[in-house]
Structures are given as C-alpha cells and as structure tokens.
Design an enzyme around this catalytic site. Structure first.
Site, PDB file in Angstrom:
ATOM      1  N   SER A  20      63.639  78.587  33.676  1.00 32.59           N
ATOM      2  CA  SER A  20      63.250  79.922  33.207  1.00 32.59           C
ATOM      3  C   SER A  20      64.351  80.671  32.467  1.00 32.59           C
ATOM      4  O   SER A  20      64.072  81.656  31.789  1.00 32.59           O
ATOM      5  CB  SER A  20      62.789  80.782  34.385  1.00 32.59           C
ATOM      6  OG  SER A  20      61.502  80.400  34.775  1.00 32.59           O
TER       7      SER A  20
ATOM      8  N   LYS B   3      65.676  91.325  33.336  1.00 35.35           N
ATOM      9  CA  LYS B   3      64.326  90.770  33.443  1.00 35.35           C
ATOM     10  C   LYS B   3      63.515  91.676  34.370  1.00 35.35           C
ATOM     11  O   LYS B   3      64.073  92.283  35.299  1.00 35.35           O
ATOM     12  CB  LYS B   3      64.439  89.349  34.017  1.00 35.35           C
ATOM     13  CG  LYS B   3      63.139  88.559  34.046  1.00 35.35           C
ATOM     14  CD  LYS B   3      63.412  87.127  34.525  1.00 35.35           C
ATOM     15  CE  LYS B   3      62.160  86.292  34.640  1.00 35.35           C
ATOM     16  NZ  LYS B   3      62.456  84.911  35.068  1.00 35.35           N
TER      17      LYS B   3
ATOM     18  N   SER C 154      60.558  81.737  31.842  1.00 34.05           N
ATOM     19  CA  SER C 154      59.983  83.066  31.937  1.00 34.05           C
ATOM     20  C   SER C 154      60.934  84.200  31.540  1.00 34.05           C
ATOM     21  O   SER C 154      60.473  85.313  31.334  1.00 34.05           O
ATOM     22  CB  SER C 154      59.486  83.311  33.371  1.00 34.05           C
ATOM     23  OG  SER C 154      60.553  83.189  34.293  1.00 34.05           O
TER      24      SER C 154
END
Ligand SMILES: *[C@@H]1O[C@H](CO)[C@@H](O)[C@H](O)[C@H]1NC(C)=O
Ligand SMILES: *[C@@H]1O[C@H](CO)[C@@H](O)[C@H](O)[C@H]1NC(C)=O
Ligand SMILES: *[C@@H]1O[C@H](CO)[C@@H](O)[C@H](O)[C@H]1NC(C)=O
Length: 542
Positions: free
Chosen positions: A193, A87, A169
């Site tokens: 997330s 990420k 996310s």
C-alpha cells in the site's frame, strides 16, 4: 538539462537549514503548498482536505524559531516547521479534520486520542498539512475495483498520463508528494500500500520494519500486519523521516541510528560487503517488459561496479506452497484481522454521528449511501470479513502457517540461506509484499525508469490506464527485520546513479505553477508562468 521546480528538488536538510537561517518561513512553505493544492486538486483528487490550522501552526513554528537563541535553534528537529500530509486512516484531533479511511460512514467520527505518529510529528514540530485520498478501507472493501478510489474523495488519478491508475492504498500521499503539494507524507501498508502507489507516482516509498514507527491509534486493516511508513522524494529524506518518527529509543534503539550516518556520507560510494539476492525463478515466471528488465540489469551492473556481490538465482522456499493455496486459505487471516481491528476502532469512538458500531453497520451504510457507488463498487471484502470468526480452525491453522511464510519459507529464510543482505525485484511482486508483511520486514520502492514511447497502452478492469508511454516503474528492495539501514544504503547508492536520469524522463500532464522564489535572499511564494519556468531557482542537490 531541464530545470526542475524548486519545491521538487528541495531536500529535507536544505529546507531545515533555510528555515533555521530564516531565509524561508514555514508560513510561506505552507502557503505555497496550499496554493499548489488549489491549482491541481480538481484534476487529481489527491487531497481530501487541508488543515484549517496549518497556516497558524506554521506561524507558531516560525515564532518559536525566531525567539530561541541560536544554539537552541540548532537543536530543533529537522522536521520543525515542515508540512506533512497524512493518509486518511491516521487520526488527528484538529478541528474539522476528519479521519475516515475514505469512507463516508466515518465522517464526523472521532476517538479520544490522536494516532501515536501524529504525536511524534507534533513533538518534532512538523505541520500537519491535510489528509490524502486513499483506497477506501485500505483496499479491503471491494472486489470490483477501488484502486485509489474512496466514497469520500472519489477517484484519485496518476499524474503522468491522463486517466492513469495511481494504485493504492496510500494513493493521495504518493501523488501529493510527487506533485509537490506537501513536503512528504505518512502512509500505511498492509501489503504494497505504500511501495506500489509510490512507484506509480515516481517517489520513494519506504515501509520500515513493523512498529519502528508506532501504529497505535490508526484505523487498522490488520493489527498484526499494518505498518506505518513514508513517501518522500529522496531516499535520504525517507530515512530521516523514519528515524525521527521511530519509537523513542526503547523498542528499536539501533535500527535507524546507523543509516543516518551511512547515507549522510555522500562520498562513500562503495557498497563494500553488501550482498544482493535476485530471485531468478520469480523473475522468469513474471511477465516483465523489456524496458523494465533492461533498467534492472543496468542497476545490477552498477551495484556490482560499486562492490556489491550479486547472487541472481536465489529462491524463496515458500512461494510454491503459497501459490497453491486456495483463495480462502490466502485471505482468511487478513479477513479475520480486519473485523477485529475495525470493531476495536469503532468501540473507541467518542463521537459517531452515523452510529457505526460494527462492520455490519459499515456494510449497511455503504450500501445505502449513493456516493459510495454500491453496487457498481461492491462490498464483497467487507462481507467476507464480517463472516469470519477468530475461533475458526482454518484461521488458526493459517495464522500458524504464516510463521513459516514470514520466516523460514519467506524473506528471512532466503536472506539467511543465501547469506544476502537484500533481495531486489524489478517490479511489484504481490507475493513478496505479502511475505514481507507476514515477516514485518522492510521494503523500499525506488523510481527506476519510465515506459518508452513505443509502449502498448494497457487498461485495468475499470478502464483506467495501467501501462502507457511515460508511466514510471520502480525497483523493489526487500530487507531483513531491523535491517532497514541496509535497505536504505542500497537504495541510496542506486538513487545516486539513476535519479537525475529518471527525473528528466518524467512529465506531468498538469503541474502546479506556484513555487518558491528568492527575493532579497528570502524565499517566497510566486506563480511562475510555464514558459518562464527555467527562471525558477533550481537547488544544487547532487
Ligand atoms: C480536492 O478535490 C475534491 C474533488 O474535487 C474535493 O472534494 C476536495 O474538497 C478538494 N480538496 C481540497 C483540499 O481542495
Ligand atoms: C543542544 O544539544 C546538545 C546535545 O544534545 C546539548 O548538549 C545542548 O545543551 C543543547 N543546547 C541547547 C541550547 O539546548
Ligand atoms: C454480519 O455478521 C453478523 C453477525 O455474524 C450477521 O448477523 C450479519 O447478517 C452480517 N452482515 C452481513 C451484511 O453479511
């Protein structure tokens, strides 16, 4: 029975065994993933950038394996030579690799040190394949919709329906794992997330107990609640990854030693003494579709058959109190944490081309940079955060109250009162995720089913497809702090019973065509025409 592409069925133990016997090289693995990224990235926007050193790193790992004597090769980590996606809030110092949390404000900005998890990956010999798109600032930028969207990467979309919302996310991580653009991915979660995007992409999302994987050196949204976790295609792979990346035996010596032996034993089907709680009232008030509820009932039945004891009317004591809080009361802790966390990160930057020193600078940059799409996408959360002050009385009061929501009134209290090991939910419950974040307790989401062909299409606020035929949904498993092994055990049992059924029901609307194929008992990259994809070798897992 449909045949599935080799790369989408390859498990971590199989990949590692093939590498150690030199039937597969890290180079061809990385090369195949890079080709697959090229084939589909324009469609899904899942990958922000690939690591220009990835092929070189892979070759180095291949050489290392060739030159070691066989017993030393045997001792290499199971992650040796395995390509992993990160990420974009996880920092590496590789040349030309960014770490921006999706924001163009941080392009070119770097601190002096890599995130701790990157060090752990390198020590294990993993290859850093690239950076995945994410919801900008981990979802803490806007109230007008940045789900799976960032200024740096644009809109990432789900793979089972055109224009599908992929949640966030850790959006790009989930999509990349599902498409087979990397072996697995490292994401972060404040609340939901990891587990929610994993659900939308039908992969396993595992947020272990907080700080089992050290979060030092990431671009935090909250230094108190953020947790590192993994997105993988199987529960066993997720458990293996976490156990390798876990703090080296000092802080959490026992958490994940056990699940490896437990879940490694494929024949031990019985769940023996596992006790499962289902929060009956939360389910009643949530509007859960028939297909999803039916799949959940089947899972509970199967678990019961395996020997689990089920209590389907547990309550989480703090839910009503939490529900009744005002927006400000709910938000103030994370809003305040965000400002502290971002300002600490910014103060550590060694290069900082856009001269971003405070949250205020981020807001100004975001408003001025056209690609950040302000004001269509507002900066209301950043502004809320900028206006906070850690000396504020309400902040102190709510921080104190979090001990209750993360304790007696939350998941730990319910587990203790009802004497259950895990709590199951058939859908994402934002409140349960928030309570798990406040407790620092583990959550795992596991693909459970797919919406049927008669499902009515529903759109989100920005017109993305939220619900539609063919979109997957997951089971959510919540456990106690440091009880990660029990979460993995339940997940593994359910997975064994339903995963092939779920996998057969999933259809990507555009799949990468290049795969690994056997030639002279060596696996190499090859582009497979769609019509012939049945000739692709299929591994024999379960
Ligand atoms: C993926 O696609 C986006 C948008 O088209 C692009 O900006 C990005 O550079 C691509 N990434 C890779 C690794 O090709
Ligand atoms: C491999 O690991 C075992 C167990 O830790 C150890 O006893 C052995 O010396 C190692 N072998 C090599 C070649 O490093
Ligand atoms: C952010 O906070 C600072 C200091 O409190 C203040 O001066 C500034 O105006 C704020 N910026 C925004 C965009 O609200």
């Amino acid at each position: 029975m449909p045949t599935h592409p080799f790369l989408l069925t390859l498990t971590l133990s199989q990949a590692s065994a093939l590498l150690k016997t030199h039937q597969l090289t890290s180079y061809s693995l990385v090369h195949t993933y890079l080709t697959r990224i090229d084939e589909v990235n324009d469609t899904y926007n899942a990958v922000l950038q690939t690591n220009p050193s990835a092929l070189e790193e892979a070759s180095f790992r291949d050489l290392e394996r060739l030159h070691l004597d066989p017993s030393s090769v045997e001792n290499l980590s199971i992650l040796h030579g395995i390509p992993i996606m990160l990420k974009d809030n996880i920092v590496t110092l590789d040349d030309s690799m960014e770490a921006t949390c999706g924001s163009l404000a941080l392009v070119g900005a770097k601190p002096a040190e890599e995130s701790a998890v990157v060090g752990a990956l390198r020590r294990a010999g993993a290859v850093i394949l690239g950076k995945a798109n994410m919801a900008e600032w981990s979802g803490f930028r806007s109230t007008s919709g940045c789900s799976g969207w960032s200024g740096r990467g644009g809109q990432a979309t789900g793979i089972y329906y055109k224009g599908m919302k992929a949640s966030g996310s850790s959006t790009g991580c989930a999509i990349a794992v599902a498409l087979g653009l990397c072996f697995a991915a490292i994401g972060t979660e404040t609340s939901w997330s990891i587990v929610s995007p994993a659900e939308r992409s039908a992969v396993v999302g595992f947020k272990p107990t907080r700080n089992v994987i050290p979060s030092d050196g990431i671009i935090h949204a909250s230094r108190i609640q953020d947790t590192l976790g993994v997105l993988a295609r199987t529960v066993e792979d997720a458990g293996l990854l976490v156990s390798i990346l876990a703090c080296d035996d000092e802080v959490h010596p026992k958490v994940l030693k056990k699940p490896l032996s437990t879940i490694g034993d494929r024949n031990s089907a019985s769940l023996g003494n596992i006790r499962v709680g289902v929060p009956g009232r939360l389910l009643e008030i949530a509007d859960i579709s028939g297909v999803r509820m039916e799949a959940f009932r089947q899972v509970l039945d199967m678990l019961q058959t395996q020997g689990a004891k089920i209590d389907s009317s547990i309550t989480i004591e703090g839910t009503e109190e939490y529900d009744a809080l005002s927006g400000e009361e709910k938000q103030i802790v994370l809003d305040t944490d965000m400002k502290t966390a971002v300002n600490i990160y910014l103060s550590k930057l060694q290069t900082n081309p856009n001269k971003i020193h405070t949250l205020d600078d981020i807001i100004a940059f975001t408003k001025a940079c056209p690609e950040e799409e302000f004001p269509d996408r507002n900066v209301a959360v950043l502004e809320r955060s900028n206006a906070t002050n850690p000396e504020n009385e309400l902040y102190k009061k709510m921080l104190e109250r979090d001990k209750y929501f993360g304790g007696e009134g939350g998941i730990p209290g319910a587990l203790k009162r009802y004497n259950v090991d895990v709590i199951l939910m058939p859908c994402l419950s934002p409140m349960m995720s928030i309570f798990a974040a406040k407790a620092g307790s583990p959550v795992l989401s596991l693909p459970m089913g797919v919406f049927s062909s008669d499902t009515e299409i529903k759109l989100d606020v920005r017109g993305m497809i939220d619900i539609a035929p063919g979109i997957p949904f997951s089971l959510y498993i919540y456990g106690g702090v440091e009880q990660d092994a029990k979460v993995l055990q339940v997940a593994h049992t359910v997975e064994r019973m339903i995963s092939s059924h779920v996998r057969d029901a999933l259809h990507m609307y555009l799949a990468p065509q290049t795969d690994l194929c056997v030639r002279d008992s060596i696996l190499e990259s090859e582009t497979i025409p769609e019509a012939d994809s049945d000739s692709a070798i299929s591994s024999s897992d379960t």
